[in-house]
Enzyme design. Structure first.
Site, PDB file in Angstrom:
ATOM      1  N   HIS A  82       8.344  -4.826  -9.212  1.00  0.00           N
ATOM      2  CA  HIS A  82       7.974  -6.243  -9.219  1.00  0.00           C
ATOM      3  C   HIS A  82       6.741  -6.412 -10.109  1.00  0.00           C
ATOM      4  O   HIS A  82       5.763  -5.688  -9.970  1.00  0.00           O
ATOM      5  CB  HIS A  82       7.684  -6.732  -7.805  1.00  0.00           C
ATOM      6  CG  HIS A  82       7.028  -8.081  -7.782  1.00  0.00           C
ATOM      7  ND1 HIS A  82       7.574  -9.158  -8.457  1.00  0.00           N
ATOM      8  CD2 HIS A  82       5.879  -8.527  -7.224  1.00  0.00           C
ATOM      9  CE1 HIS A  82       6.784 -10.210  -8.287  1.00  0.00           C
ATOM     10  NE2 HIS A  82       5.749  -9.849  -7.548  1.00  0.00           N
ATOM     11  N   GLU A 118      11.349 -19.448  -4.279  1.00  0.00           N
ATOM     12  CA  GLU A 118      10.276 -20.012  -3.474  1.00  0.00           C
ATOM     13  C   GLU A 118       9.873 -21.353  -4.067  1.00  0.00           C
ATOM     14  O   GLU A 118       8.787 -21.859  -3.837  1.00  0.00           O
ATOM     15  CB  GLU A 118       9.089 -19.040  -3.396  1.00  0.00           C
ATOM     16  CG  GLU A 118       8.536 -18.584  -4.725  1.00  0.00           C
ATOM     17  CD  GLU A 118       7.375 -17.607  -4.571  1.00  0.00           C
ATOM     18  OE1 GLU A 118       7.642 -16.405  -4.397  1.00  0.00           O
ATOM     19  OE2 GLU A 118       6.218 -18.031  -4.632  1.00  0.00           O
ATOM     20  N   CYS A 170       8.444 -13.129  -3.494  1.00  0.00           N
ATOM     21  CA  CYS A 170       9.036 -12.421  -4.632  1.00  0.00           C
ATOM     22  C   CYS A 170      10.062 -11.372  -4.215  1.00  0.00           C
ATOM     23  O   CYS A 170      10.654 -10.708  -5.057  1.00  0.00           O
ATOM     24  CB  CYS A 170       7.940 -11.789  -5.483  1.00  0.00           C
ATOM     25  SG  CYS A 170       6.725 -12.983  -6.052  1.00  0.00           S
TER      26      CYS A 170
END
Lengths: 84, 422
Positions: free
Chosen positions: B253, B87, B119
């Protein structure tokens, strides 16, 4: 038996706040307080909301509970979700 | 592999690159006057901070080079796809893969492209590569998948610093390079074992090249909703799956460790009504190892699940193979729960990359040095046509102190970035 109102839900939320953040055990907490202002961090706020949902027997997406600016508004929203 | 049998695919080799500089996160929080009475619960230690001559390309290439150098010319010639997951792109059209492909001297007969979904991009990139291989259209082919992200948002203006405040302590930088093939020494994907959950939500975004905005509560709630529902979708597809028993280890994550802990607690309560003591023990045993690298580089966006996986592989006892459950979440939002198997051979291969040693060698920034970098006076902004980088900005951090060749950004000429090896 009395139907649960928004103030009852505030009581449940406050109980979980004191449970998750023991430092607040003796701190006065009311409808107009925002958890962030009480020093409850975002992870702890999530834990308190999840525990409250469990007590209320509500199984709804958490993102639907975004928006309330204080404990009273959160209780009102949960009350509405329960009635829905 | 013969016709009629299912091919085995996954990660053949991987490496993590955590940059040249690190900052103590507690010192940053103190400096910002952030009131974090229970800082320990957030499970953060350090974060990587990118220098002006480091960018998403240098991070990616520095992560990938050891993997490419270890290949025979025949194997290198089989890299048929370079997927960059990020990103932190540098151009609306040209993908980072084109630069990575060039500086790694990869063969010309390949697909080069970039993937974006906050993400979640890393999981998406891995699954694209895995499914390319499973399709059987190019038997024996390999794909290079690289996650690379850095956070340099605050340099826009004082307003941006304000908007960034909620995630500044956790925003890091780092890259993970993975060679994906039909010889998955490091992580053998459980074919067909995955679950997704996705919906539109405005929890965190990058509305401009140097800005990030978000709402910590909404992001947390979307993450928790996704964690539960992506796992349930996995369990629907995978007969006999049991969150408590199927996976020896878990990688979630990791914006910061506290988030992972919260999600694990949520799932254990929701699925098993587990008690706090059991949850605590289970977290320490099955998720603790996954935090090894994330808490040293900060949130690496799409790479965080692979940093978590590298942490597990590098630090746990793998005398017996172990199944790992992986949960990826990307704001906006999309998520996936998938799994694979790790073992002793992959551990030996990954340990040869010496990831922890490279993190130890990073230059430790003072708060003053960090703020100087944050002001961004020597940073090449998005859309810059021409620039020359100052390599003396922090002499102590210059990669001559490292023991392997490093790529650095040298200049920008007519929008094209020029790099050189040091």
């Amino acid at each position: 038996m009395r139907v649960m109102d928004s103030d009852d839900i505030v009581e449940i939320i406050v109980r979980h706040i004191r449970d998750v953040v023991p430092e607040l055990a003796d701190h006065p907490i009311g409808r107009d307080d925002a958890m962030a202002d009480l020093g409850v961090d975002s992870i702890e706020r999530g834990e308190i909301v999840v525990a409250t949902l469990e007590d209320l027997g509500l199984d709804i997406p958490l993102v639907q509970l975004h928006g309330p600016r204080n404990i009273g508004e959160l209780a009102d929203l949960l009350h509405d979700k329960r009635a829905a | 592999m013969s016709a009629g049998t299912h091919p085995v695919v996954g990660i053949e080799a991987m490496n993590v690159y955590g940059g040249l500089c690190a900052l103590d996160v507690r010192a940053l929080c103190t400096h910002r006057g952030l009131d974090l009475p229970r800082f320990e619960n957030l499970l953060m230690q350090e974060k990587t901070v990118a220098l002006p001559y480091e960018d998403p390309v240098t991070f990616a290439v520095n992560a990938a080079r050891p993997l490419i150098d270890a290949l025979s010319p025949e194997d290198k010639a089989r890299i048929e796809m370079v997927v960059t997951c990020t990103e932190s792109g540098l151009d609306f059209g040209k993908s980072l893969s084109t630069y990575i492909h060039h500086y790694l001297d990869l063969p010309g007969n390949g697909r080069l492209f970039e993937i974006k979904q906050a993400c979640y991009a890393g999981a998406a990139g891995l699954q694209m590569a895995v499914n390319f291989l499973l399709s059987g259209t190019s038997p024996g082919g390999k794909a290079l998948v690289v996650t690379t992200d850095l956070s340099r948002f605050a340099l826009a203006d004082a307003n941006a610093v304000q908007e960034w405040a909620y995630s500044e302590p956790s925003s890091g930088a780092g890259a993970c390079a993975m060679l994906v093939s039909d010889t998955p020494h490091v992580f053998r994907i459980d074919r067909g074992a995955y679950g997704n959950h996705a919906f539109e939500v405005m929890d965190t975004c990058r509305p401009g090249p140097d800005t990030e905005a978000g709402d910590a509560d909404l992001s947390l709630m979307a993450y928790l909703d996704c964690c539960e529902n992506a796992y349930k979708d996995y369990a629907r597809r995978v007969e006999g799956a049991d969150f408590r028993d199927t996976f020896g280890y878990l990688c979630f994550h990791t914006p910061f460790g506290g988030m992972v802990k919260g999600a694990h607690r949520h799932l254990m309560r929701k699925l098993y009504k587990a008690k706090p003591a059991e949850i605590e023990e289970d977290f320490a045993r099955r998720l603790g190892p996954s935090l090894a690298y994330g808490q040293r580089v900060g949130n690496t966006a799409g790479g965080s699940i692979f940093l978590a996986l590298a942490g597990v592989i590098d630090t746990v006892d793998l005398s017996q193979p172990q199944r790992v459950g992986v949960f990826s979440y990307g704001s906006g939002c999309c998520s996936e729960f998938f799994s694979g198997v790790i073992g002793a051979e992959g551990q030996a291969r990954l340990r040869a990359m010496k990831i922890a040693e490279a993190l130890d060698r990073r230059y430790r920034l003072s708060i003053d040095e960090y703020e100087m970098l944050l002001r961004g006076e020597s940073v090449v902004r998005f859309g810059t046509r021409d620039a020359k980088l100052d390599h003396d900005i922090l002499p102590g951090a210059w990669p001559l102190t490292q023991d392997t060749p490093h790529l650095v950004l040298d200049s920008v000429v007519g929008y094209q970035r020029q790099y050189r090896w040091v």
